[in-house]
Design a protein around this motif. Structure first.
Motif, PDB file in Angstrom:
ATOM      1  N   VAL A   1     -47.978  48.952  34.626  1.00  0.00           N
ATOM      2  CA  VAL A   1     -49.119  48.645  33.766  1.00  0.00           C
ATOM      3  C   VAL A   1     -50.152  49.756  33.849  1.00  0.00           C
TER       4      VAL A   1
ATOM      5  N   LEU B   1     -55.464  47.816  33.293  1.00  0.00           N
ATOM      6  CA  LEU B   1     -54.872  46.526  33.649  1.00  0.00           C
ATOM      7  C   LEU B   1     -54.687  46.398  35.157  1.00  0.00           C
TER       8      LEU B   1
ATOM      9  N   LEU C   1     -57.922  45.332  36.433  1.00  0.00           N
ATOM     10  CA  LEU C   1     -58.128  43.914  36.135  1.00  0.00           C
ATOM     11  C   LEU C   1     -57.338  43.054  37.131  1.00  0.00           C
ATOM     12  N   ARG C   2     -56.101  43.436  37.345  1.00  0.00           N
ATOM     13  CA  ARG C   2     -55.258  42.693  38.282  1.00  0.00           C
ATOM     14  C   ARG C   2     -55.863  42.717  39.690  1.00  0.00           C
TER      15      ARG C   2
ATOM     16  N   PRO D   1     -61.938  35.351  45.871  1.00  0.00           N
ATOM     17  CA  PRO D   1     -61.559  34.385  46.902  1.00  0.00           C
ATOM     18  C   PRO D   1     -60.511  33.426  46.324  1.00  0.00           C
TER      19      PRO D   1
ATOM     20  N   TYR E   1     -56.921  31.108  32.643  1.00  0.00           N
ATOM     21  CA  TYR E   1     -56.946  32.235  31.709  1.00  0.00           C
ATOM     22  C   TYR E   1     -55.585  32.869  31.505  1.00  0.00           C
ATOM     23  N   MET E   2     -54.727  32.808  32.500  1.00  0.00           N
ATOM     24  CA  MET E   2     -53.420  33.450  32.347  1.00  0.00           C
ATOM     25  C   MET E   2     -52.367  32.467  31.862  1.00  0.00           C
TER      26      MET E   2
ATOM     27  N   ARG F   1     -68.102  30.763  38.270  1.00  0.00           N
ATOM     28  CA  ARG F   1     -68.391  31.661  39.386  1.00  0.00           C
ATOM     29  C   ARG F   1     -67.415  32.846  39.383  1.00  0.00           C
TER      30      ARG F   1
ATOM     31  N   LEU G   1     -68.184  36.871  39.142  1.00  0.00           N
ATOM     32  CA  LEU G   1     -67.699  37.767  40.189  1.00  0.00           C
ATOM     33  C   LEU G   1     -66.764  38.833  39.614  1.00  0.00           C
TER      34      LEU G   1
ATOM     35  N   LEU H   1     -67.138  42.808  39.778  1.00  0.00           N
ATOM     36  CA  LEU H   1     -66.079  43.638  40.345  1.00  0.00           C
ATOM     37  C   LEU H   1     -65.656  44.728  39.363  1.00  0.00           C
TER      38      LEU H   1
ATOM     39  N   LEU I   1     -61.915  37.515  28.593  1.00  0.00           N
ATOM     40  CA  LEU I   1     -60.631  37.535  29.291  1.00  0.00           C
ATOM     41  C   LEU I   1     -59.522  37.132  28.318  1.00  0.00           C
TER      42      LEU I   1
ATOM     43  N   LEU J   1     -54.287  39.741  30.605  1.00  0.00           N
ATOM     44  CA  LEU J   1     -54.171  39.234  31.976  1.00  0.00           C
ATOM     45  C   LEU J   1     -52.709  39.157  32.395  1.00  0.00           C
TER      46      LEU J   1
ATOM     47  N   ALA K   1     -51.289  42.475  32.971  1.00  0.00           N
ATOM     48  CA  ALA K   1     -51.817  43.091  34.185  1.00  0.00           C
ATOM     49  C   ALA K   1     -50.921  42.819  35.390  1.00  0.00           C
ATOM     50  N   PHE K   2     -50.234  41.725  35.352  1.00  0.00           N
ATOM     51  CA  PHE K   2     -49.360  41.393  36.478  1.00  0.00           C
ATOM     52  C   PHE K   2     -47.933  41.861  36.239  1.00  0.00           C
TER      53      PHE K   2
ATOM     54  N   TYR L   1     -73.519  33.189  49.621  1.00  0.00           N
ATOM     55  CA  TYR L   1     -72.846  34.471  49.842  1.00  0.00           C
ATOM     56  C   TYR L   1     -72.002  34.807  48.621  1.00  0.00           C
TER      57      TYR L   1
ATOM     58  N   PRO M   1     -69.856  37.898  47.602  1.00  0.00           N
ATOM     59  CA  PRO M   1     -69.417  39.227  48.049  1.00  0.00           C
ATOM     60  C   PRO M   1     -69.270  40.213  46.917  1.00  0.00           C
ATOM     61  N   ASN M   2     -69.644  41.419  47.214  1.00  0.00           N
ATOM     62  CA  ASN M   2     -69.382  42.521  46.289  1.00  0.00           C
ATOM     63  C   ASN M   2     -68.000  43.075  46.578  1.00  0.00           C
ATOM     64  N   TYR M   3     -67.612  43.999  45.735  1.00  0.00           N
ATOM     65  CA  TYR M   3     -66.339  44.683  45.923  1.00  0.00           C
ATOM     66  C   TYR M   3     -66.292  45.258  47.343  1.00  0.00           C
TER      67      TYR M   3
ATOM     68  N   LEU N   1     -64.321  38.573  51.897  1.00  0.00           N
ATOM     69  CA  LEU N   1     -64.274  37.516  50.889  1.00  0.00           C
ATOM     70  C   LEU N   1     -64.983  36.267  51.373  1.00  0.00           C
TER      71      LEU N   1
ATOM     72  N   GLY O   1     -71.864  30.384  44.760  1.00  0.00           N
ATOM     73  CA  GLY O   1     -71.708  31.051  46.049  1.00  0.00           C
ATOM     74  C   GLY O   1     -72.325  30.311  47.215  1.00  0.00           C
TER      75      GLY O   1
ATOM     76  N   GLU P   1     -61.586  36.774  57.365  1.00  0.00           N
ATOM     77  CA  GLU P   1     -60.136  37.018  57.393  1.00  0.00           C
ATOM     78  C   GLU P   1     -59.699  37.766  58.633  1.00  0.00           C
TER      79      GLU P   1
END
Lengths: 159, 353
Positions: free
Chosen positions: A89, A93, A96-97, A104, A115-116, A141, A145, A149, B1, B6, B9-10, B276, B278-280, B284, B311, B337
């Motif tokens: 990909v 993408l 995105l993945r 989390p 969504y998928m 949420r 996030l 990201l 999205l 999506l 992407a996988f 909380y 978390p940012n990149y 987590l 959060g 983790e």
């Protein structure tokens, strides 16, 4: 449901099953083991499925539980920096993945299912055994996030 | 999205994955046979465990309610805690087993229960001829099976040892015979210790639902369930204090909303409410350890948490109790983790009430 129909309905969602295992387990071998175990459990317990129309939802629930059991047993989770895997990909993408995989787990799973895979929030609530309102709030949420990201990722200087 | 993006992407499932699905579907009957064999092996393994435990029967039979707290980070109840224990809390049986709730305590924040399960047929030893699982939940929970993420249950680490487990119809682990919180008694019965602290705080009386699942059939996926209701009266008064952190935002994206510690004679409970996001590349999730002012550990990166919106998270951590409320505690924040420490935050304690 006979064996033929069972197999046919599993085959119809095998890409979904793959993506769900991808989202929850790091090792390809674990993903295959999890899906095999989930299919076997579903087959063994088929007489207990009251409404055949819910077969797909039911199988996915079993698969998610199987993945979680494996995570707990092996005491490892999908870390943010350990997801990269060879793929065909594009970079966008891939980002995105990776962003989805960096969520989390309690946010990642609802995102993937909604969504998928296109499941409705009440179906996801049933799969995860959480209230529908919780699914909605987790999706909200997760969107925030994910945006953070991806924004961060876009703003990152190139290597 | 967009769903297509999506899914792309996988990428598609690799050939190897699809082959495994196909192979599984093509050999369902055969696999079933193997699975039965595997489950038979599983019960044989459980029998070995039962026999090993029976070998340590003398030691096991002397265990009491508070022995649950002798984990890797032992919590020693205070002297008056014994008087808070209630005994003979309930009894139930079906054609396979008898269940007796022997001891229990509810200190306003947490519950400890010890129960004994014995086979009706003396020829059957639990853990070998009978497989069983035990679960407990507060009244509000709809207890249909023992579900790992629910409020109170058998030892989670043990339950996740799937090779010694029984699954329910949803594929959830419902039983584990190698849990550190079970012991085989000399008479072949089994004792279970249950603990939990995710429940209504400081109610006068706490109703509980106990569920014991049992099966003779090693191939049965959903065992027969024996349920009973019981209730525990609150015992003792907690000494409560607010934690006042020197820094409410000890690191980026973490903000404490409130923190309170409650000491009972059984154990202490630190309740943290925080936000909380978390940012990149940030952890987590987070975990916490508690130290006294001299740096002695009072907990071990464990606890029960629940997620709120945006959060927000609430976490309750069991810690060693104290006769007197200390003036100061130190909270250590860890990567949830890797358990790598991130920082330590000192706090002063201000008694409540």
């Amino acid at each position: 449901m006979d064996r033929e129909e069972f197999a046919s309905r599993v085959r119809a969602i095998q890409q979904q099953l793959y993506r769900i295992t991808f989202g929850l387990l790091r090792e390809p071998a674990d993903r295959m083991d999890a899906v095999q175990e989930a299919i076997l459990k579903a087959w063994c317990n088929l007489p207990r499925l009251r409404d055949p129309a819910l077969f797909e939802t039911w199988l996915i629930r079993i698969l998610i539980n199987e993945c979680r059991n494996r995570q707990r047993y092996q005491r490892r989770f999908v870390p943010t920096d350990a997801v990269p895997e060879p793929s065909a990909v594009s970079d966008d993408l891939t980002e995105l993945r990776d962003a989805i995989l960096a969520l989390p787990e309690n946010l990642r799973v609802p995102v993937m299912l909604h969504y998928m895979e296109g499941y409705k929030t009440d179906e996801i609530a049933q799969m995860l055994r959480i209230p529908t309102g919780t699914v909605r709030s987790r999706l909200r949420r997760a969107r925030t996030l994910l945006k953070n990201l991806l924004d961060h990722s876009e703003g990152r200087p190139e290597d | 999205l967009k769903r297509n993006d999506l899914n792309r992407a996988f990428g598609p499932a690799p050939e190897e994955f699809l082959n495994r699905v196909e192979d599984t579907l093509n050999h369902l009957e055969e696999r079933n046979m193997k699975r039965r064999y595997k489950l038979t092996t599983l019960v044989a393994a459980a029998l070995i465990v039962a026999l090993l435990l029976a070998g340590a029967g003398f030691a096991a039979s002397r265990l009491k309610l508070f022995d649950y707290l002798n984990g890797s980070m032992p919590i020693v109840p205070l002297n008056d805690a014994e008087s808070m224990i209630q005994t003979e809390l309930g009894f139930a049986e079906n054609e396979l087993i008898r269940v007796a709730v022997e001891e229990g305590v509810y200190d306003g924040y947490g519950v400890l229960l010890k129960l004994n399960v014995s086979a009706v047929d003396p020829e059957k030893r639990l853990g070998s001829a009978l497989s069983l699982a035990v679960g407990l939940a507060t009244e509000e929970e709809n207890v249909l099976w023992v579900s790992m993420p629910k409020a109170v249950f058998i030892d989670e680490n043990g339950a996740s040892a799937r090779h010694n487990s029984v699954y329910n119809e949803d594929g959830v682990v419902v039983s584990d015979l190698t849990s550190a919180r079970t012991a085989q008694e000399e008479d072949g019965s089994m004792s279970f210790w249950l603990s939990g602290n995710e429940m209504p705080v400081n109610v006068e009386e706490l109703p509980l639902l106990l569920s014991v699942m049992v099966t003779e059939d090693v191939n049965a996926v959903k065992p027969e369930e024996l349920s009973m209701e019981l209730s525990l009266k609150r015992a003792g008064e907690a000494r409560r204090a607010h934690l006042v952190f020197e820094d409410l935002s000890p690191f980026e994206n973490l903000n404490f909303v409130s923190a309170e510690v409650a000491y009972t004679d059984v154990r202490g409970y630190l309740t943290l409410d925080y936000i909380y996001q978390p940012n990149y590349m940030q952890p987590l999730n987070l975990m916490f350890n508690v130290y006294d002012a001299d740096g002695n550990a009072l907990s071990q990166a464990d606890g029960w948490g629940s997620d709120g919106p945006e959060g927000r998270r609430s976490e309750r951590i069991e810690i060693q109790s104290s006769e007197e409320t200390p003036g100061r505690l130190i909270l250590e924040i860890l990567d949830g983790e890797t358990l790598a420490p991130i920082c330590r935050v000192p706090a002063t304690l201000e008694p409540v009430g």
